[in-house]
Design a protein around this motif. Structure first.
Motif, short mmCIF file in Angstrom:
data_model
loop_
_atom_site.label_atom_id
_atom_site.label_comp_id
_atom_site.label_asym_id
_atom_site.label_seq_id
_atom_site.Cartn_x
_atom_site.Cartn_y
_atom_site.Cartn_z
N VAL A 34 -42.99 36.71 36.51
CA VAL A 34 -43.52 37.31 37.68
C VAL A 34 -43.45 38.74 37.62
CG1 VAL A 34 -41.32 37.40 39.08
CG2 VAL A 34 -43.56 37.58 40.30
N ILE A 35 -44.55 39.39 38.04
CA ILE A 35 -45.03 40.72 38.17
C ILE A 35 -45.31 41.33 39.46
CG2 ILE A 35 -46.31 42.68 37.15
CD1 ILE A 35 -47.35 40.97 34.90
N SER A 36 -44.20 42.04 40.11
CA SER A 36 -44.30 42.29 41.41
C SER A 36 -44.52 43.84 41.73
CB SER A 36 -42.95 42.06 42.17
OG SER A 36 -43.03 42.10 43.63
N LYS A 37 -45.86 44.01 42.41
CA LYS A 37 -46.08 45.28 42.71
C LYS A 37 -45.21 46.01 43.82
CE LYS A 37 -48.95 48.84 41.79
NZ LYS A 37 -48.15 50.07 42.70
N HIS A 38 -44.85 47.38 43.45
CA HIS A 38 -44.05 48.11 44.46
C HIS A 38 -45.09 48.63 45.14
CE1 HIS A 38 -41.44 51.31 45.96
NE2 HIS A 38 -40.35 50.55 45.83
N GLY A 39 -45.90 47.94 46.18
CA GLY A 39 -47.16 48.60 47.00
C GLY A 39 -48.07 47.52 47.10
N SER A 40 -49.39 47.99 47.19
CA SER A 40 -50.44 46.95 47.50
C SER A 40 -51.37 46.84 46.41
CB SER A 40 -50.95 47.23 48.82
OG SER A 40 -51.77 48.37 49.01
N GLY A 41 -51.65 47.91 45.60
CA GLY A 41 -52.88 47.89 44.62
C GLY A 41 -52.51 47.37 43.28
N THR A 42 -52.83 46.11 42.69
CA THR A 42 -52.52 45.67 41.48
C THR A 42 -53.45 45.79 40.47
OG1 THR A 42 -53.83 43.65 42.33
CG2 THR A 42 -51.39 44.00 42.81
N ASP A 43 -54.15 46.99 40.45
CA ASP A 43 -55.19 47.29 39.34
C ASP A 43 -54.67 47.76 38.25
OD1 ASP A 43 -54.84 49.60 41.64
OD2 ASP A 43 -55.49 50.52 39.85
N ASN A 45 -46.61 49.55 53.04
CA ASN A 45 -46.87 51.14 53.41
C ASN A 45 -48.07 51.51 54.20
OD1 ASN A 45 -48.91 50.31 51.70
ND2 ASN A 45 -48.58 51.96 50.07
N ALA A 46 -48.57 50.46 55.04
CA ALA A 46 -49.90 50.44 55.71
C ALA A 46 -49.60 51.86 56.49
CB ALA A 46 -50.12 49.26 56.49
N SER A 47 -48.72 51.95 57.45
CA SER A 47 -48.45 53.01 58.37
C SER A 47 -48.65 54.28 57.57
CB SER A 47 -47.05 52.92 59.15
OG SER A 47 -47.14 51.73 59.89
N ALA A 48 -47.68 54.51 56.53
CA ALA A 48 -47.71 55.74 55.72
C ALA A 48 -48.95 56.23 55.23
CB ALA A 48 -46.54 55.58 54.71
N VAL A 49 -49.88 55.31 54.82
CA VAL A 49 -50.82 55.46 53.89
C VAL A 49 -51.87 55.78 55.02
CG1 VAL A 49 -52.70 54.87 52.47
CG2 VAL A 49 -50.46 54.23 52.02
N ALA A 50 -52.02 54.86 56.01
CA ALA A 50 -52.99 55.17 57.25
C ALA A 50 -52.74 56.68 57.82
CB ALA A 50 -53.03 54.27 58.29
N GLU A 51 -51.32 57.24 58.02
CA GLU A 51 -51.22 58.49 58.30
C GLU A 51 -51.51 59.59 57.42
OE1 GLU A 51 -46.95 58.54 59.23
OE2 GLU A 51 -47.03 56.85 60.82
N GLN A 52 -51.61 59.30 56.15
CA GLN A 52 -52.01 60.20 55.30
C GLN A 52 -53.52 60.65 55.44
OE1 GLN A 52 -50.28 62.15 53.60
NE2 GLN A 52 -51.57 62.96 51.93
N ALA A 53 -54.22 59.40 55.50
CA ALA A 53 -55.80 59.44 55.67
C ALA A 53 -56.13 60.42 56.85
CB ALA A 53 -56.50 58.14 55.69
N LEU A 54 -55.38 60.03 57.89
CA LEU A 54 -55.66 60.88 59.05
C LEU A 54 -55.30 62.13 59.00
CD1 LEU A 54 -56.10 60.84 62.10
CD2 LEU A 54 -53.66 60.50 62.68
N THR A 55 -54.40 62.46 58.40
CA THR A 55 -53.95 63.78 57.93
C THR A 55 -55.06 64.70 57.16
OG1 THR A 55 -51.63 63.17 58.04
CG2 THR A 55 -52.00 65.16 56.91
N LEU A 56 -55.63 63.73 55.93
CA LEU A 56 -56.51 64.53 55.27
C LEU A 56 -58.01 64.79 56.07
CD1 LEU A 56 -55.75 62.71 51.84
CD2 LEU A 56 -55.24 65.28 52.14
N MET A 57 -58.23 63.84 56.73
CA MET A 57 -59.27 63.89 57.56
C MET A 57 -59.38 65.06 58.46
SD MET A 57 -61.37 61.24 60.28
CE MET A 57 -59.93 61.18 61.56
#
Length: 310
Positions: free
Chosen positions: A70-79, A100-112
């Motif tokens: 098994v290869i398990s991603k420490h996050g959501s993106g498996t690219d 990490n949905a809350s963290a990344v959504a907050e970063q998107a809001l911050t950048l916007m």
């Protein structure tokens, strides 16, 4: 009898995750491992699982670890994982979806907000002794339209934030299994044509690589704001640079880039109109624990081990 090993392609893992993995020996690849480093460690230790934090995991690493299951991603993106190679070899690929949905959504809001309100630029001017009240005009977001590309856990959370701010929110995601209330479902052409802000929340695939390019940017409204907390490969960086410099794009708030880490001399550096962060949208103390636990539990589920609550 030696214990089975799990390779972490990073220098650390949350203590809570290590407790879940206590029946295994953990091997760390270091802070900035290369693909060659991963292959060498696979040859040396023959792990049954790889938890992917940094670097790529390709066919060579898989072939170097005959026990790998098994290869398990420490996050959501498996690219960064060669999923085709894994499938051919019967190796499961799993991801810590939503951890990490809350963290990344907050970063998107911050950048916007930073793009709309010119926060970094005004801060720099204030520290230099300037008072730009009479000359500065920021962008008010209430009543403006946010176009989201990707409505997974992160996109949906960001959508709720934007709706709460009084923005009109629309989204494109042909793979979404659920759709958030208050978000209009549209096609990409509508996203380009009608958005005041475009935010990317989709995985990187062969089909959408370079999604933001000279042609799609030309379809956007003059003065559009672009936010990317997903993957750098979604953007043709030369095309975005040109659009920012000619004013068609008001500002770009970016947390991911085509090549990481960003090297000195990158064209986005020291250019007005770009607000940059080093792919840390999901790097919070809470997300670190959540992603570590999810990655560990996902790996153990494939390995057939009992996963203890933590």
């Amino acid at each position: 009898m030696s214990r089975q090993k799990i390779l972490v392609t990073g220098a650390d893992l949350a203590a809570q995750a290590l407790e879940v993995l206590k029946n295994y020996d953990i091997v760390y690849a270091g802070k900035t491992p290369t693909e060659e480093d991963i292959v060498a460690l696979c040859k040396e230790h023959d792990p049954v699982a790889i938890i992917v934090r940094y670097s790529k995991v390709g066919a060579a690493a898989m072939d170097a670890a005959p026990s790998l299951k098994v290869i398990s991603k420490h996050g959501s993106g498996t690219d960064t994982i060669d999923k085709s190679a894994a499938k051919e070899r019967g190796i499961a690929v799993v991801a810590a979806l939503g951890a990490n949905a809350s963290a990344v959504a907050e970063q998107a809001l911050t950048l916007m907000l930073a793009c709309a309100k010119s926060v970094p630029q005004l801060n720099e001017r204030m520290h230099a002794g300037f008072w730009d009240k009479s000359t500065h005009k920021s962008l008010e977001l209430a009543g403006r339209t946010l176009g989201l590309i990707g409505l997974g856990a992160i996109g949906q959370r960001f959508a709720r934030m934007a709706c709460a701010m009084g923005m009109n929110v629309m989204g494109f995601d042909p793979y979404a299994t659920t759709w958030p209330e208050g978000v209009q479902r549209v096609d990409l052409e509508t996203i380009w044509r009608d958005s005041d802000v475009i935010s990317l929340h989709c995985p990187l695939t062969d089909d959408n690589r370079g999604l933001i390019n000279a042609d799609t940017l030309a379809l956007c409204r003059p003065g559009v704001v672009l936010v990317n907390t997903a993957r750098g490969g979604l953007i043709d960086e030369a095309a975005l640079l040109a659009a920012v410099e000619n004013g068609h794009v008001r500002a770009a708030g970016l947390d991911s880039f085509a090549v990481e880490p960003m090297a000195a001399g990158h064209p986005f550096q020291n250019r007005s109109g770009f607000i940059l962060s080093p792919h840390i949208g999901g790097v919070t103390s809470d997300a670190y624990v959540n992603m570590g636990l999810s990655a560990a539990r996902n790996a153990l589920a494939v390995l057939g081990q009992t996963v203890e609550a933590a």
